[in-house]
Design an enzyme around this catalytic site. Structure first.
Site, short mmCIF file in Angstrom:
data_model
loop_
_atom_site.label_atom_id
_atom_site.label_comp_id
_atom_site.label_asym_id
_atom_site.label_seq_id
_atom_site.Cartn_x
_atom_site.Cartn_y
_atom_site.Cartn_z
N ALA A 25 0.92 -1.23 0.09
CA ALA A 25 0.01 -0.04 -0.04
C ALA A 25 0.86 1.08 -0.06
O ALA A 25 1.91 1.32 0.47
CB ALA A 25 -1.01 -0.04 1.15
N GLY A 27 0.67 5.38 1.36
CA GLY A 27 -0.22 6.54 2.06
C GLY A 27 0.40 7.71 1.80
O GLY A 27 1.47 7.95 1.15
N GLY A 28 0.06 8.85 2.59
CA GLY A 28 0.45 10.09 2.59
C GLY A 28 2.07 10.23 3.06
O GLY A 28 2.57 11.12 2.86
N MET A 29 2.42 9.56 3.91
CA MET A 29 3.84 9.78 4.46
C MET A 29 4.56 8.57 3.97
O MET A 29 5.82 8.53 4.16
CB MET A 29 3.65 9.50 6.12
N THR A 31 5.24 4.31 2.14
CA THR A 31 4.94 3.02 1.17
C THR A 31 5.16 1.87 1.97
O THR A 31 6.25 1.61 2.70
CB THR A 31 5.60 3.14 -0.13
N VAL A 32 4.23 0.97 2.22
CA VAL A 32 4.51 -0.27 2.94
C VAL A 32 4.62 -1.43 1.78
O VAL A 32 3.95 -1.49 0.88
CB VAL A 32 3.03 -0.44 3.64
N LYS A 47 7.69 -0.43 6.09
CA LYS A 47 7.30 0.90 5.70
C LYS A 47 8.49 1.85 5.43
O LYS A 47 9.26 2.04 6.19
CB LYS A 47 6.47 1.56 7.13
N ASP A 141 -3.72 9.13 14.68
CA ASP A 141 -4.26 8.86 13.19
C ASP A 141 -5.11 7.54 13.42
O ASP A 141 -4.86 6.96 12.56
CB ASP A 141 -2.97 8.80 12.55
#
Length: 707
Positions: A25, A27-29, A31-32, A47, A141
């Site tokens: 996945a 995200g905004g901060m 990548t996993v 991550k 979050d």
């Protein structure tokens, strides 16, 4: 679910340890990725932060500190942080890999959930947050994407520490978070605490019950504006028949003022489980209406606010949003607001006013009372308040029916005067008694003294001196020694009437749980068992073992079955496999010497059946060994080949022949040749040969006398 998207990191090795298999996945901060820890041979979630975060040295340092702190948090419902580091321009976090799906997938697939399922899914989330809050952590979050559901049913909260590290690294004009679940205080840039996580849980529970997020908008700032300036409506507005207790729970969590929310995850967990226990099966199994699958146009009370357009509960990414500036506005002059509505008639009329135009007011006919013609409609009552009002109305009607409309006999005035005097005297006595009772007697209000960490006798004496009666109840407590008072119920400092009982909470010491059996299994299995038991991983020591394979747990301290409190660290000794032994070199030694040397090293010697001729190694000595060097484990086999000595070769006579021809022939037979030239060997003829016409060992020296 994995994303099949090409990525330059897929197939690479990070920090010479983590082999990236695929992208999970983005995200905004960060990548996993799904990666394999080649050192421990297990799958992990890697991550990798986006480059602009990795370039900030202060942020990278802060992230390292947050990761170390989060790694100490061990709980069955919190994703474990395993490692953190940098590899060139790559900054990464290593976390426990949960094979399964997220709560977002459940909401996307099923839409609105029955209360039983929604409360069951949110329970472990709140339990994990409660443990984090107790340890001093705030998530910041909380959202469905960060709730991971394993294939075996385990539910865990992920991404602890990352939002905090990013938030403290950004400028004062922005904050990090997922706008759909952001608390008002975070939007306004105020300090966050455990109640901010509680707010996000409330928004998430609303979405699980209704299939919709309470606020929406075309841009994030519109949603953020509503978090600050609007209130979350009851889920029953979209799911008719939903229990009032569930409405109240959601609105308690999502109160705009943090002071009106549960103080932390533990307080929310108690209320959540109380509600789950007390709801009926029909209330828990309420099926949301099929109409919820269709888009809705906003909740009651949100018309005209920014961002109340149709929305769907799609994936929510963590975003940067600017702080909202609440500026003072000048309201247009208008007529004064009408006074509050004063209903005429009984309580039923107040709750059931005459239907009126949908303008937010009801019309009272002129002449019935002194209120204006138009007055605000009374606010709608919750189900719980409505039931209480109905009971109060029934009692009022019963009292009214029991009161006679008029007396059957008037009596004489003098007797009535005496009765009035008696009544007044009795009333005065009652008033005096009540004044004493509530002023200085048992009904007087007093503050409960502090009794924590005292013996039971000392605490009871303090309460007795203050005029209170006390009872005791035993509770587990990790900090207060057994037999001493943890606190009181109500708490110290609370003011109550002296006739009300006070319960002393007496410590039974920490609640102990038997440690699980960790030996004979792998290190990963032991970690999973510790996690499931709520225990912590202690020091891991490795040592060689001749019987156990590498990675097997040999021993644990404390031992299995030992009673221990939650979070106890368990040290383990893990096998590195059999110890490697260097193979000694025995070539040239006699057979017995070679066998003794190999067995002394802990290895096994095996002599080959066939011996071989060798011109340099004497008979009975070792010509070769296999393996010749390297290492073996204890009991490994070394094969020895024994020499039969040099081969016996017939020496032909070369007397009378030319010396060159003779020398060449002898060397082909495996002999060394020495020439003895007489008078310079002018003719080059072999005059004499020693030895000649006999068998000698291969490699012997043949002397030729040449003239």
């Amino acid at each position: 679910m994995q994303e099949n998207v090409s990525d330059p990191l897929v197939g690479t090795l990070v920090d010479n340890r983590y082999a990236i298999k695929s992208k999970l996945a983005r995200g905004g901060m960060s990548t996993v990725y799904l990666a394999e820890d080649q050192r421990l041979e297990r799958d992990v979630a890697l991550k990798v932060l986006h480059p602009h975060f990795s370039a900030d040295e202060s942020f990278v340092g802060r992230l390292g500190r947050e990761a170390k702190a989060a790694a100490k948090l061990s709980h069955p419902h919190v994703v474990g942080v395993l490692d953190q580091g940098n590899d060139g321009h790559t900054t990464y976090l290593v976390m426990e890999y949960i094979k399964g799906h997220t709560l977002r997938d459940v909401i996307t697939d099923k839409g609105a959930l029955p209360p039983r399922l929604a409360l069951a899914l949110i329970d472990p989330v709140v339990e994990g947050l409660a443990a984090a809050h107790a340890a001093g952590f705030i998530h910041r979050d909380v959202k469905p994407e960060n709730v991971l559901i394993a294939d075996d049913g385990r539910i865990k909260v992920g991404d602890f520490g990352l939002a905090r590290a990013v938030t403290t690294s950004t400028s004062s004009g922005a904050l990090i978070g997922t706008v759909a679940y952001l608390s008002p205080e975070l939007v306004l840039g105020r300090p966050a605490d455990a109640r901010s996580d509680v707010y996000s849980v409330g928004i998430m529970l609303y979405e699980m019950l209704t299939g919709k997020q309470p606020f929406g908008g075309d841009v994030p700032i519109q949603v953020a504006y509503q978090h600050v300036n609007s209130t979350v409506g009851p889920p029953s507005a979209l799911v008719p028949g939903l229990a009032a207790e569930v409405d109240e729970l959601v609105q308690w969590c999502t109160a705009n003022d943090p002071e009106n929310r549960p103080v932390d995850g533990s307080a929310l967990l108690q209320e959540l489980r109380h509600i789950r226990t007390n709801l009926t099966d029909s209330e828990l199994d309420l099926q949301p209406p099929a109409a919820l699958g269709a888009p809705h146009r906003g909740l009651p009370g949100t018309a005209g606010l920014p961002g109340t357009a149709d929305q769907s509960a799609g994936p929510s990414h963590t975003e940067f949003i600017p702080h909202i500036s609440n500026q003072t506005s000048v309201m247009p002059a208008g007529r004064p607001a009408p006074p509050p509505y004063q209903p005429a008639g009984n309580a039923t009329a107040a709750r059931n006013p005459t239907p009126a135009p949908r303008t937010g007011h009801t019309l009272t006919p002129p002449g019935e009372d002194d209120s204006p013609a138009w007055a605000p409609a009374p606010p709608a009552l919750s189900k719980r308040a409505q039931r209480k009002a109905d009971k109060d109305e029934e009692k009022a009607r019963a009292r009214a029916a029991a009161t006679p409309a008029r007396s059957l006999r008037e009596g004489n005035p003098r007797r009535r005067g005496i009765l009035w005097i008696i009544v007044l005297v009795i009333a005065a006595l009652l008033a005096t008694g009540a004044g004493w009772f509530f002023g200085m007697g048992p009904g007087a209000a007093a503050a409960i003294p502090a009794v924590a960490n005292r013996t039971v006798a000392e605490a009871q004496q303090l309460l007795s001196d203050a005029g209170f009666r006390s009872t005791t109840s035993d509770v587990f407590d990790d900090a207060v020694p057994s037999g001493r008072v943890v606190g009181s119920d109500p708490q110290a400092g609370a003011e109550i009437r002296k006739f009300q009982p006070v319960s002393l909470l007496v410590s039974k010491g920490p609640q102990l749980y038997p440690l699980p059996q960790l030996t004979a299994g792998s290190l990963d299995e032991a970690k999973s068992a510790l996690n499931a038991a709520g225990m912590a991983l202690g020091k891991v020591t490795e040592q060689f073992d001749e019987e156990a394979s590498a990675g097997t747990v040999l021993s644990q301290d404390p031992a299995a079955g030992t009673p221990a409190r939650r979070g106890t660290a368990v040290a383990m000794v893990v096998s590195k496999g059999p110890e490697p032994i260097a193979v000694p070199s025995v070539v040239g030694k006699t057979e017995n010497q070679a066998v003794d040397a190999i067995e002394a090293a802990g290895l096994k010697a095996e002599v080959a059946k066939d011996e071989v001729f060798d011109r340099k190694v004497p008979e009975g000595a070792v010509v070769s060994q296999s393996p010749a060097n390297g290492t073996l484990t204890r009991g490994g086999t070394v094969t020895l080949t024994i020499s039969k000595g040099p081969r016996m070769v017939e020496v032909p006579s070369f007397i009378g022949k030319q010396a060159g021809e003779a020398e060449q022939a002898l060397r082909k037979l495996g002999f060394d040749v020495r020439l003895n030239k007489v008078l310079g060997g002018f003719f080059g003829t072999v005059r004499d040969q020693d030895p000649v016409d006999t068998e000698v060992p291969e490699g012997s020296v043949i002397t030729l006398t040449v003239v």
